[in-house]
Design a protein around this motif. Structure first.
Motif, PDB file in Angstrom:
ATOM      1  N   THR A  82      54.921  44.709  33.109  1.00 40.70           N
ATOM      2  CA  THR A  82      55.779  45.582  33.900  1.00 40.70           C
ATOM      3  C   THR A  82      55.248  46.418  34.863  1.00 40.70           C
ATOM      4  OG1 THR A  82      55.863  47.348  32.504  1.00 40.70           O
ATOM      5  CG2 THR A  82      57.642  45.389  31.831  1.00 40.70           C
ATOM      6  N   ASP A  83      54.070  46.834  34.950  1.00 37.07           N
ATOM      7  CA  ASP A  83      53.208  47.554  35.850  1.00 37.07           C
ATOM      8  C   ASP A  83      53.003  46.462  37.273  1.00 37.07           C
ATOM      9  OD1 ASP A  83      53.649  49.783  34.478  1.00 37.07           O
ATOM     10  OD2 ASP A  83      51.613  49.704  33.384  1.00 37.07           O
ATOM     11  N   PHE A  84      53.054  45.576  37.173  1.00 35.42           N
ATOM     12  CA  PHE A  84      52.455  44.392  38.082  1.00 35.42           C
ATOM     13  C   PHE A  84      53.135  44.900  39.541  1.00 35.42           C
ATOM     14  CE2 PHE A  84      51.455  40.359  35.824  1.00 35.42           C
ATOM     15  CZ  PHE A  84      50.446  41.006  35.061  1.00 35.42           C
ATOM     16  N   PRO A  85      52.445  45.116  40.581  1.00 35.23           N
ATOM     17  CA  PRO A  85      52.947  45.708  41.620  1.00 35.23           C
ATOM     18  C   PRO A  85      54.004  44.690  42.465  1.00 35.23           C
ATOM     19  CG  PRO A  85      50.753  45.023  42.111  1.00 35.23           C
ATOM     20  CD  PRO A  85      50.989  44.810  40.430  1.00 35.23           C
ATOM     21  N   GLU A  86      54.812  45.008  43.139  1.00 36.42           N
ATOM     22  CA  GLU A  86      55.642  44.126  43.897  1.00 36.42           C
ATOM     23  C   GLU A  86      55.160  43.913  45.255  1.00 36.42           C
ATOM     24  OE1 GLU A  86      59.465  45.884  44.428  1.00 36.42           O
ATOM     25  OE2 GLU A  86      60.030  45.927  42.329  1.00 36.42           O
ATOM     26  N   GLY A  87      55.152  42.699  45.795  1.00 36.61           N
ATOM     27  CA  GLY A  87      54.696  42.282  47.002  1.00 36.61           C
ATOM     28  C   GLY A  87      53.290  41.802  46.873  1.00 36.61           C
ATOM     29  N   HIS A  88      52.793  41.302  45.833  1.00 39.74           N
ATOM     30  CA  HIS A  88      51.436  40.659  45.412  1.00 39.74           C
ATOM     31  C   HIS A  88      51.621  39.406  44.665  1.00 39.74           C
ATOM     32  CE1 HIS A  88      50.213  44.714  46.706  1.00 39.74           C
ATOM     33  NE2 HIS A  88      48.729  44.041  46.903  1.00 39.74           N
ATOM     34  N   PHE A  89      51.241  38.452  45.166  1.00 36.11           N
ATOM     35  CA  PHE A  89      51.156  37.356  44.436  1.00 36.11           C
ATOM     36  C   PHE A  89      50.039  37.315  43.320  1.00 36.11           C
ATOM     37  CE2 PHE A  89      49.588  32.864  43.838  1.00 36.11           C
ATOM     38  CZ  PHE A  89      51.101  32.130  43.232  1.00 36.11           C
ATOM     39  N   ILE A  90      50.399  37.375  42.162  1.00 35.44           N
ATOM     40  CA  ILE A  90      49.434  37.724  41.012  1.00 35.44           C
ATOM     41  C   ILE A  90      49.043  36.516  40.334  1.00 35.44           C
ATOM     42  CG2 ILE A  90      49.173  39.102  38.841  1.00 35.44           C
ATOM     43  CD1 ILE A  90      51.096  41.181  39.955  1.00 35.44           C
ATOM     44  N   THR A  91      47.757  36.250  40.363  1.00 40.04           N
ATOM     45  CA  THR A  91      47.165  34.995  39.347  1.00 40.04           C
ATOM     46  C   THR A  91      46.177  35.748  38.340  1.00 40.04           C
ATOM     47  OG1 THR A  91      45.169  34.856  40.781  1.00 40.04           O
ATOM     48  CG2 THR A  91      47.342  33.657  41.538  1.00 40.04           C
ATOM     49  N   TYR A  92      45.885  35.105  37.388  1.00 46.17           N
ATOM     50  CA  TYR A  92      44.865  35.275  36.493  1.00 46.17           C
ATOM     51  C   TYR A  92      43.352  35.618  36.892  1.00 46.17           C
ATOM     52  CZ  TYR A  92      42.270  30.844  36.679  1.00 46.17           C
ATOM     53  OH  TYR A  92      41.507  29.998  37.004  1.00 46.17           O
ATOM     54  N   LYS A  93      43.211  35.181  38.092  1.00 48.06           N
ATOM     55  CA  LYS A  93      42.018  35.637  38.637  1.00 48.06           C
ATOM     56  C   LYS A  93      42.017  36.777  39.288  1.00 48.06           C
ATOM     57  CE  LYS A  93      40.774  30.823  40.181  1.00 48.06           C
ATOM     58  NZ  LYS A  93      40.601  29.938  41.324  1.00 48.06           N
ATOM     59  N   ASN A  94      42.991  37.345  40.209  1.00 48.49           N
ATOM     60  CA  ASN A  94      43.012  38.667  40.740  1.00 48.49           C
ATOM     61  C   ASN A  94      43.511  39.741  39.853  1.00 48.49           C
ATOM     62  OD1 ASN A  94      45.833  38.441  40.930  1.00 48.49           O
ATOM     63  ND2 ASN A  94      46.010  37.787  42.787  1.00 48.49           N
ATOM     64  N   LEU A  95      44.108  39.214  38.983  1.00 46.28           N
ATOM     65  CA  LEU A  95      44.374  40.349  37.610  1.00 46.28           C
ATOM     66  C   LEU A  95      43.149  40.808  37.003  1.00 46.28           C
ATOM     67  CD1 LEU A  95      46.365  41.904  35.970  1.00 46.28           C
ATOM     68  CD2 LEU A  95      46.761  39.686  34.501  1.00 46.28           C
ATOM     69  N   MET A  96      42.261  39.865  36.703  1.00 42.93           N
ATOM     70  CA  MET A  96      41.130  40.083  35.891  1.00 42.93           C
ATOM     71  C   MET A  96      40.038  40.754  36.793  1.00 42.93           C
ATOM     72  SD  MET A  96      40.037  36.977  33.183  1.00 42.93           S
ATOM     73  CE  MET A  96      39.877  35.912  34.511  1.00 42.93           C
ATOM     74  N   LEU A  97      39.801  40.379  38.052  1.00 45.72           N
ATOM     75  CA  LEU A  97      39.006  40.743  38.971  1.00 45.72           C
ATOM     76  C   LEU A  97      39.454  42.221  39.370  1.00 45.72           C
ATOM     77  CD1 LEU A  97      38.167  37.804  40.983  1.00 45.72           C
ATOM     78  CD2 LEU A  97      36.539  38.831  39.531  1.00 45.72           C
ATOM     79  N   THR A  98      40.635  42.678  39.626  1.00 45.13           N
ATOM     80  CA  THR A  98      41.004  43.798  39.960  1.00 45.13           C
ATOM     81  C   THR A  98      40.926  44.791  38.805  1.00 45.13           C
ATOM     82  OG1 THR A  98      42.895  43.049  41.379  1.00 45.13           O
ATOM     83  CG2 THR A  98      43.119  45.155  40.719  1.00 45.13           C
ATOM     84  N   LEU A  99      41.255  44.494  37.477  1.00 44.28           N
ATOM     85  CA  LEU A  99      41.097  45.261  36.360  1.00 44.28           C
ATOM     86  C   LEU A  99      39.271  45.699  36.386  1.00 44.28           C
ATOM     87  CD1 LEU A  99      43.082  43.543  33.720  1.00 44.28           C
ATOM     88  CD2 LEU A  99      43.819  45.679  35.009  1.00 44.28           C
ATOM     89  N   TRP A 100      38.591  44.983  36.681  1.00 46.43           N
ATOM     90  CA  TRP A 100      37.118  45.055  36.616  1.00 46.43           C
ATOM     91  C   TRP A 100      36.786  46.020  37.567  1.00 46.43           C
ATOM     92  CZ3 TRP A 100      33.420  41.807  39.404  1.00 46.43           C
ATOM     93  CH2 TRP A 100      32.191  42.137  39.276  1.00 46.43           C
ATOM     94  N   ALA A 101      37.350  45.541  39.007  1.00 50.79           N
ATOM     95  CA  ALA A 101      36.861  46.463  40.075  1.00 50.79           C
ATOM     96  C   ALA A 101      37.335  48.001  39.677  1.00 50.79           C
ATOM     97  CB  ALA A 101      37.543  46.037  41.191  1.00 50.79           C
ATOM     98  N   ARG A 102      38.502  48.053  39.120  1.00 54.26           N
ATOM     99  CA  ARG A 102      39.055  49.360  38.889  1.00 54.26           C
ATOM    100  C   ARG A 102      38.108  50.278  37.818  1.00 54.26           C
ATOM    101  NH1 ARG A 102      44.054  50.737  40.794  1.00 54.26           N
ATOM    102  NH2 ARG A 102      44.360  52.508  39.312  1.00 54.26           N
ATOM    103  N   HIS A 103      37.846  49.631  36.922  1.00 52.76           N
ATOM    104  CA  HIS A 103      36.879  50.054  35.821  1.00 52.76           C
ATOM    105  C   HIS A 103      35.651  50.469  36.321  1.00 52.76           C
ATOM    106  CE1 HIS A 103      33.645  49.472  32.939  1.00 52.76           C
ATOM    107  NE2 HIS A 103      34.562  50.189  32.116  1.00 52.76           N
TER     108      HIS A 103
END
Length: 580
Positions: free
Chosen positions: A464-485
């Motif tokens: 439910t926290d997925f941002p609007e206006g972004h095309f979310i895939t399993y790839k950019n989801l995992m990579l974004t979480l890692w980059a934020r970490h």
């Protein structure tokens, strides 16, 4: 003068040579271009006998290749069974007679051979003619003391007793006036010829036309048509779909092929040739047939393969009207036959052409096809079952979450008739499965998606926290979480500010290499991060997804390796979720 046994023997041998010559000429002509084949037939010393030697399917394709309107001379010489086959294929739309198609083909046959068509239609196909007339004409019988002027409408007569009016459904008058004109011209011509040829039969036909019950007549015609086509493999849909009923190896080995007792080719039997003509030379099935071609059962296999292709066409509800449509069916049949043959051979057996030929001799082709299709349908069922229980589906994420490659593979499995995701490598986006290698690569991709799904289900991600206006895939989801970490930001699926991301981006790359390369330490950090936020160990992730993660980093290198950090633009970065 009575013939002696010796004379009869010589006559028989001469006849066999003639039939064999026609068979050879037929095979040669079918390999020619349509216009060349047309001229070769007309210049043949026995054109009528040659045409009669064609299987109905082959003659049908030849007519369409040349063009029906340009094939009147060939239609005039065709046999009654060839005429009947054309009508069986062309004038039906599912289980209903298409009156426009009847008009078209009746008109062509009338132009090709007027007298013969009238006699054939009214003596061999009276039920169809009477049904057609019931739908297209009104008949009125004038009483002996009735004035013709009392008949309302455009009635005409040939005997001052039976008056006929050409009609058409109102909706067709408005939508297709040209079709109505062609129909009226044809009916007027045919009725006139019938009345002039056999007036008694003309009157009998009109009387029966008035008393036709259309629904019963159409149902009866459909039943007889299905019986005729079933002999060639064109079964009714509810029976034809049996070709897609999976079969296991144990059941297949009980279905041994029945070998006919005769040991010599029967040149009198018209065998469809186009089906085998479209076999690709590098196909396992075609190579095996080249070994069997001199065998006594080759003729049976030709008929069997044509029947299999026709049954597939019926099951797919795709009428075959030209050779290109037939080519697609042949390719599909060969693909599943190859998978079935590979599956039948087993993992421990090296499948060469001789062993393939032995299996084709031993087992029915339809059962080998069903075995091959069963391998794919089992994969489809696994994909469907996983989709229903998956993390992404439970969180109401679209199938596009799996990015282009995995979406293509999974989507191809979930359609009614599974397709292989080719991604324009050989033909197009999708094609039929052609080998066990296709099955294995699809299975591998499905396992990859399932492994990622399992890992994501353990990562406590709030979709439910997925941002609007972004095309979310399993790839950019995992990579974004890692980059934020790595940046010390809260580990949630929120876009990263571009200025913050630039420092992370610089830290990814090796500085000594001329070619852009991501540090091995960065890859290790990603693996450690995934293990920390999921329930899987680094070894488990590496074993299940090691190659997929390597491909992911290769994609980063390919997409952004030549891009300087200062030039990064959030609008064009798809593998990370960024904001300006």
């Amino acid at each position: 003068m009575m013939k002696t046994p010796l004379t009869e023997k010589k006559d028989w041998e001469r006849h066999l040579k003639r039939v064999a010559k026609l068979d050879a000429d037929r095979r040669r002509i079918l390999a020619l271009a349509p216009n060349d084949a047309y001229h070769e037939i007309l210049e043949h010393p026995e054109p009528t006998a040659l045409i009669h030697s064609f299987a109905e399917e082959d003659f049908f394709f030849l007519i369409h290749d040349i063009g029906p309107a340009d094939s009147l001379e060939l239609l005039a010489m065709a046999s009654s069974r060839q005429w009947e086959y054309i009508l069986d294929v062309e004038i039906w739309h599912r289980d209903q007679i298409d009156l426009k198609a009847v008009t078209h083909w009746f008109n062509l046959l009338l132009k090709a051979a007027p007298s013969r068509f009238v006699n054939w239609a009214l003596r061999d196909k009276p039920d169809l003619v009477e049904y057609y007339m019931n739908k297209t004409i009104d008949v009125c019988i004038r009483e002996h003391d009735q004035d013709p002027s009392e008949l309302e409408g455009d009635f005409f007569t040939f005997d001052d007793v039976f008056y006929v009016r050409l009609v058409d459904p109102p909706e067709k008058r408005e939508s297709d006036p040209e079709s109505l004109e062609r129909q009226q011209a044809f009916l007027g011509d045919m009725l006139h010829r019938l009345a002039m040829t056999d007036h008694v039969l003309y009157q009998e036909t009109l009387l029966r036309t008035v008393n036709v019950i259309p629904a019963e007549s159409e149902e009866e015609a459909y039943r007889f048509r299905n019986v005729r086509l079933a002999e060639k493999g064109f079964l009714p849909f509810d029976e034809a779909v049996g070709v897609y009923q999976p079969i296991n190896i144990r059941a297949l080995k009980k279905q041994e092929k029945q070998i006919p007792p005769e040991r010599t080719p029967d040149h009198f039997l018209p065998i469809p040739l186009n089906h085998l003509a479209f076999l690709e030379k590098d196909n396992r099935f075609s190579r095996a047939l080249s070994i069997i071609s001199l065998d006594e059962i080759f003729q049976q296999i030709q008929i069997e393969f044509a029947g299999l292709c026709n049954q597939i066409a019926s099951a797919d509800q795709k009428p075959i009207h030209d050779r290109e449509e037939l080519r697609d069916i042949v390719k599909k049949a060969c693909g599943y036959l190859e998978i079935g043959l590979e599956r039948l051979a087993g993992k421990k057996t090296t499948l060469d052409d001789n062993k393939t030929a032995a299996m084709i001799r031993s087992y029915p082709l339809i059962d080998i096809f069903r075995l091959g299709y069963g391998v794919v349908i089992n994969l489809k069922q696994r994909a469907k079952q996983w989709q229903q229980q998956s993390w992404f589906a439970n969180n109401r994420l679209a199938l596009s979450f799996w990015d282009e490659l995995l979406v293509g593979v999974i989507g191809g499995l979930l359609v009614d008739r599974p397709k292989f995701f080719d991604n324009f490598q050989t033909e197009g986006l999708y094609r039929e499965f052609a080998s066990l290698a296709d099955v294995k690569s699809t299975h591998k991709a499905l396992k990859q998606a399932m492994a990622f799904d399992d890992m994501l289900s353990c990562m406590s991600i709030d979709t439910t926290d997925f941002p609007e206006g972004h095309f979310i895939t399993y790839k950019n989801l995992m990579l974004t979480l890692w980059a934020r970490h790595e940046l010390g930001l809260p580990v949630n699926p929120a876009p990263i500010q571009i200025e913050d991301f630039k420092s992370f981006f610089r830290s990814l790359w090796q500085t000594r290499n001329k070619l852009p390369k991501i540090k091995e330490s960065a890859k290790s950090d990603f693996l450690i991060f995934l293990s920390a936020v999921s329930a899987f160990t680094e070894a488990e992730i590496s074993n299940n997804l090691g190659r997929a993660l390597e491909q992911l980093f290769s994609e980063i290198e390919s997409e952004y390796g030549e891009v300087a950090a200062e030039d990064l633009d959030p609008r064009f970065v798809q593998l990370f979720m960024l904001s300006a």
